[in-house]
Design an enzyme around this catalytic site. Sequence first.
Site, mmCIF file in Angstrom:
data_model
loop_
_atom_site.group_PDB
_atom_site.id
_atom_site.type_symbol
_atom_site.label_atom_id
_atom_site.label_comp_id
_atom_site.label_asym_id
_atom_site.label_seq_id
_atom_site.Cartn_x
_atom_site.Cartn_y
_atom_site.Cartn_z
ATOM 1 N N CYS A 25 -28.778 10.961 -12.887
ATOM 2 C CA CYS A 25 -27.771 10.394 -13.796
ATOM 3 C C CYS A 25 -28.433 9.746 -15.017
ATOM 4 O O CYS A 25 -29.271 8.835 -14.875
ATOM 5 C CB CYS A 25 -26.916 9.374 -13.043
ATOM 6 N N CYS A 43 -27.610 6.032 -15.374
ATOM 7 C CA CYS A 43 -28.355 5.236 -14.391
ATOM 8 C C CYS A 43 -29.766 4.947 -14.905
ATOM 9 O O CYS A 43 -30.278 3.832 -14.755
ATOM 10 C CB CYS A 43 -28.432 5.973 -13.057
#
Length: 422
Positions: free
Chosen positions: A19, A22
């Site tokens: 991600c 993230c």
Amino acid sequence: FKENRKDDIWLVDFYAPWCGHCKKLEPVWNEVGIEMKNMGSPVKVGKMDATSFSSIASEFGVRGYPTIKLLKGDLAYNYRGPRTKDDIVEFANRVAGPLIRPLPSQHMFEHVQKRHRVLFVYVGGESPLKEKYIEVASELIVYTYFFSASEDVLPEYVTLPELPAVVVFKDGTYFVYDEYEDGDLSSWINRERFQGYLNVDGFTLYELGDTGKLVAIAVIDDKNSSLEHTRLKSIIQEVARDYRDHFHRDFQFGHMDGNDYINSLLMDDLTIPTIVVLNTSNQQYFLPDRHIENTEDMVQFINNILDGTAEAQGGDGLLQRIKRIIYDAKSTVMSVFKSSPLLGCFLFGLPLGVISIMCYGICTADTDGGVEEHEAAKKENGDRDLTDEGSEEEQEEEKNGKFTELSDEELKQKDIMEKKKD
């Protein structure tokens, strides 16, 4: 962690290794951990790969990445604010602390009021209203602080019609909750947790969607100090301040810097400075039909919206959804080409080229096949005609043959008749 987490208060980042958001949060998250440790906070900070421990992530209702949750006993609180160190730390300290914070003195009240732009205070003793206040606080602690105080702790200018009472302090004044006029306590607190006038950005606009209010925004350029930009901003501020009693239940006021975000919502290019009113519940919006010159024009515009005479644009109908899909696709393609033209040509040019070749092959194959089938059918029909009827010459010969055969028979009969006569 699953067995022992209830022994402590945990602030957890559920992430996925692939991600991008993230990865962007990771350095901020490390700063949050250091800050909480240096503060001596009881909150433990950690992160968990939700793809490796999917059962635990599912147990806590993780559906996207990154997801930040504060785990306190049996409760799990979602963080929905900006992903900055200060905002995350403030959220953790607020939710990890007491649900209702007491204010024992006027000095403490003044100290807290300076720190918080919006302050909710319960005044009075035990009552059904207090039970409801505690229930709402357990739900909305993720957004704001909740306090309690006795009447003598409040400033002298505060006058309460009766006790117990729930009071919100903001915008340099205070407002008392009235069950008959304001309805449900939870809805009232959710509406009043914002200041009357805000600097609106994308996140704030998303949060305002929960209030059910229309959002009146002056779309301006903060760097532009021209009269028109400052005038529209001042008009919105004056309406928010002077007409609160008329509009605060239905409207939230503010200004937005730049029109990029608002253009993506409206799927149109707004010329700034301008004023727009958004209905975040159904994606409708209202634009003034004439130039807003002063506060009276703005008040008239708002009243037209309330009584239904102002024309609503946009919405969430089928046509608008199709338009939204096309607009988002177009925006995505344009952003890719602007950021990296070569990558855009590769991502979109190669598939389009393959599809074009396939379509050309299919179309040409159908055309050639149709011609061949037509020729074959024509040939078959011609053969069938020749087989069934023969050519004209054959038919003529057959006719002549029959005529010849009949003439010989007649001659033979004639010979027989002559012999009988003899």
